[in-house]
Scaffold this motif. Structure first.
Motif, PDB file in Angstrom:
ATOM      1  N   LEU A  11     -34.869 -11.490 -30.584  1.00  0.00           N
ATOM      2  CA  LEU A  11     -35.911 -12.291 -29.949  1.00  0.00           C
ATOM      3  C   LEU A  11     -35.896 -12.133 -28.436  1.00  0.00           C
ATOM      4  CD1 LEU A  11     -35.725 -15.589 -32.022  1.00  0.00           C
ATOM      5  CD2 LEU A  11     -37.484 -13.810 -32.111  1.00  0.00           C
ATOM      6  N   ALA A  12     -34.721 -11.908 -27.881  1.00  0.00           N
ATOM      7  CA  ALA A  12     -34.598 -11.724 -26.428  1.00  0.00           C
ATOM      8  C   ALA A  12     -33.850 -10.418 -26.165  1.00  0.00           C
ATOM      9  CB  ALA A  12     -33.875 -12.904 -25.805  1.00  0.00           C
ATOM     10  N   ALA A  13     -34.436  -9.314 -26.594  1.00  0.00           N
ATOM     11  CA  ALA A  13     -33.807  -8.009 -26.420  1.00  0.00           C
ATOM     12  C   ALA A  13     -33.518  -7.753 -24.947  1.00  0.00           C
ATOM     13  CB  ALA A  13     -34.704  -6.912 -26.978  1.00  0.00           C
ATOM     14  N   GLY A  14     -32.333  -7.241 -24.681  1.00  0.00           N
ATOM     15  CA  GLY A  14     -31.940  -6.951 -23.315  1.00  0.00           C
ATOM     16  C   GLY A  14     -31.172  -8.082 -22.658  1.00  0.00           C
ATOM     17  N   THR A  15     -31.129  -9.243 -23.290  1.00  0.00           N
ATOM     18  CA  THR A  15     -30.410 -10.392 -22.742  1.00  0.00           C
ATOM     19  C   THR A  15     -28.980 -10.382 -23.260  1.00  0.00           C
ATOM     20  OG1 THR A  15     -32.452 -11.669 -22.757  1.00  0.00           O
ATOM     21  CG2 THR A  15     -30.405 -12.904 -22.545  1.00  0.00           C
ATOM     22  N   ARG A  16     -28.041 -10.576 -22.360  1.00  0.00           N
ATOM     23  CA  ARG A  16     -26.622 -10.581 -22.735  1.00  0.00           C
ATOM     24  C   ARG A  16     -26.203 -11.980 -23.190  1.00  0.00           C
ATOM     25  NH1 ARG A  16     -23.335  -7.643 -18.090  1.00  0.00           N
ATOM     26  NH2 ARG A  16     -22.487  -9.725 -18.137  1.00  0.00           N
ATOM     27  N   TYR A  17     -25.498 -12.026 -24.311  1.00  0.00           N
ATOM     28  CA  TYR A  17     -25.002 -13.275 -24.867  1.00  0.00           C
ATOM     29  C   TYR A  17     -23.501 -13.188 -25.087  1.00  0.00           C
ATOM     30  CZ  TYR A  17     -29.800 -14.484 -26.253  1.00  0.00           C
ATOM     31  OH  TYR A  17     -31.134 -14.777 -26.265  1.00  0.00           O
ATOM     32  N   GLY A  18     -22.814 -14.288 -24.868  1.00  0.00           N
ATOM     33  CA  GLY A  18     -21.420 -14.399 -25.247  1.00  0.00           C
ATOM     34  C   GLY A  18     -21.347 -14.732 -26.732  1.00  0.00           C
ATOM     35  N   TYR A  19     -20.200 -14.468 -27.353  1.00  0.00           N
ATOM     36  CA  TYR A  19     -20.108 -14.704 -28.794  1.00  0.00           C
ATOM     37  C   TYR A  19     -20.220 -16.194 -29.126  1.00  0.00           C
ATOM     38  CZ  TYR A  19     -15.160 -15.962 -28.153  1.00  0.00           C
ATOM     39  OH  TYR A  19     -13.992 -16.559 -27.773  1.00  0.00           O
ATOM     40  N   LYS A  20     -19.808 -17.062 -28.218  1.00  0.00           N
ATOM     41  CA  LYS A  20     -19.937 -18.494 -28.474  1.00  0.00           C
ATOM     42  C   LYS A  20     -21.393 -18.940 -28.417  1.00  0.00           C
ATOM     43  CE  LYS A  20     -15.345 -19.941 -27.068  1.00  0.00           C
ATOM     44  NZ  LYS A  20     -14.566 -20.822 -26.175  1.00  0.00           N
ATOM     45  N   GLU A  21     -22.155 -18.378 -27.485  1.00  0.00           N
ATOM     46  CA  GLU A  21     -23.583 -18.701 -27.400  1.00  0.00           C
ATOM     47  C   GLU A  21     -24.305 -18.304 -28.683  1.00  0.00           C
ATOM     48  OE1 GLU A  21     -25.306 -18.074 -23.100  1.00  0.00           O
ATOM     49  OE2 GLU A  21     -23.921 -16.446 -23.619  1.00  0.00           O
ATOM     50  N   ILE A  22     -23.981 -17.127 -29.197  1.00  0.00           N
ATOM     51  CA  ILE A  22     -24.616 -16.653 -30.423  1.00  0.00           C
ATOM     52  C   ILE A  22     -24.213 -17.549 -31.587  1.00  0.00           C
ATOM     53  CG2 ILE A  22     -24.740 -14.736 -32.055  1.00  0.00           C
ATOM     54  CD1 ILE A  22     -24.382 -12.883 -29.593  1.00  0.00           C
ATOM     55  N   GLY A  23     -22.953 -17.955 -31.611  1.00  0.00           N
ATOM     56  CA  GLY A  23     -22.494 -18.863 -32.654  1.00  0.00           C
ATOM     57  C   GLY A  23     -23.268 -20.173 -32.651  1.00  0.00           C
ATOM     58  N   LYS A  24     -23.541 -20.710 -31.468  1.00  0.00           N
ATOM     59  CA  LYS A  24     -24.326 -21.950 -31.363  1.00  0.00           C
ATOM     60  C   LYS A  24     -25.746 -21.745 -31.860  1.00  0.00           C
ATOM     61  CE  LYS A  24     -22.124 -23.967 -27.320  1.00  0.00           C
ATOM     62  NZ  LYS A  24     -22.349 -24.336 -25.907  1.00  0.00           N
ATOM     63  N   LEU A  25     -26.348 -20.604 -31.504  1.00  0.00           N
ATOM     64  CA  LEU A  25     -27.725 -20.326 -31.910  1.00  0.00           C
ATOM     65  C   LEU A  25     -27.866 -20.205 -33.426  1.00  0.00           C
ATOM     66  CD1 LEU A  25     -28.768 -17.652 -29.270  1.00  0.00           C
ATOM     67  CD2 LEU A  25     -29.640 -19.982 -29.446  1.00  0.00           C
ATOM     68  N   VAL A  26     -26.886 -19.572 -34.040  1.00  0.00           N
ATOM     69  CA  VAL A  26     -26.993 -19.252 -35.463  1.00  0.00           C
ATOM     70  C   VAL A  26     -26.652 -20.450 -36.348  1.00  0.00           C
ATOM     71  CG1 VAL A  26     -26.073 -17.789 -37.296  1.00  0.00           C
ATOM     72  CG2 VAL A  26     -26.587 -16.815 -35.080  1.00  0.00           C
ATOM     73  N   ASP A  27     -25.527 -21.100 -36.092  1.00  0.00           N
ATOM     74  CA  ASP A  27     -25.088 -22.185 -36.975  1.00  0.00           C
ATOM     75  C   ASP A  27     -24.230 -23.167 -36.183  1.00  0.00           C
ATOM     76  OD1 ASP A  27     -24.235 -23.845 -39.000  1.00  0.00           O
ATOM     77  OD2 ASP A  27     -23.602 -22.228 -40.328  1.00  0.00           O
ATOM     78  N   ARG A  28     -24.838 -24.236 -35.721  1.00  0.00           N
ATOM     79  CA  ARG A  28     -24.114 -25.219 -34.913  1.00  0.00           C
ATOM     80  C   ARG A  28     -22.981 -25.896 -35.675  1.00  0.00           C
ATOM     81  NH1 ARG A  28     -25.345 -26.900 -29.915  1.00  0.00           N
ATOM     82  NH2 ARG A  28     -27.303 -26.177 -29.049  1.00  0.00           N
ATOM     83  N   ASP A  29     -23.192 -26.194 -36.939  1.00  0.00           N
ATOM     84  CA  ASP A  29     -22.144 -26.868 -37.715  1.00  0.00           C
ATOM     85  C   ASP A  29     -20.911 -25.992 -37.845  1.00  0.00           C
ATOM     86  OD1 ASP A  29     -23.712 -29.123 -38.076  1.00  0.00           O
ATOM     87  OD2 ASP A  29     -24.624 -28.336 -39.919  1.00  0.00           O
ATOM     88  N   GLN A  30     -21.113 -24.733 -38.179  1.00  0.00           N
ATOM     89  CA  GLN A  30     -19.984 -23.825 -38.300  1.00  0.00           C
ATOM     90  C   GLN A  30     -19.348 -23.587 -36.930  1.00  0.00           C
ATOM     91  OE1 GLN A  30     -20.862 -20.311 -40.510  1.00  0.00           O
ATOM     92  NE2 GLN A  30     -18.739 -19.668 -40.612  1.00  0.00           N
TER      93      GLN A  30
END
Length: 90
Positions: A11-30
């Motif tokens: 969705l935001a190609a070219g944007t750098r994400y940390g692995y924790k940020e991606i984890g929050k985006l995908v599944d907050r509970d996990q």
């Protein structure tokens, strides 16, 4: 999990994400249970070449970034024709 991560990053190609940020985006509970759950999946996607790793960040490259990367590797010359040098004959 892989598909969800790829969709989120695309969705935001070219944007750098940390692995924790991606984890929050995908599944907050996990993410609340284990903040590092996305890292192995991201490493697998990086190994497969679907996403890139830049220092400690992950990103889905844009078409311009892919073209620049190929050009820097020498796979495609700026004219679009790959050149080969011939060995010296004596």
């Amino acid at each position: 999990m892989e598909k969800e991560i790829l969709q989120s990053i695309k969705l935001a190609a070219g944007t750098r994400y940390g692995y924790k940020e991606i984890g929050k985006l995908v599944d907050r509970d996990q993410y609340r249970e284990n903040a590092h759950f996305a890292r192995p999946v991201l490493e697998k996607l990086t190994f497969e070449g679907l996403i890139w790793k830049d220092e400690s960040f992950y990103l889905y490259p844009t078409e311009e970034q892919k073209a620049e990367h190929r050009r820097k590797e020498g796979k495609v010359k700026s004219s679009g024709i790959q050149s080969h040098s011939l060995p010296d004959q004596k």
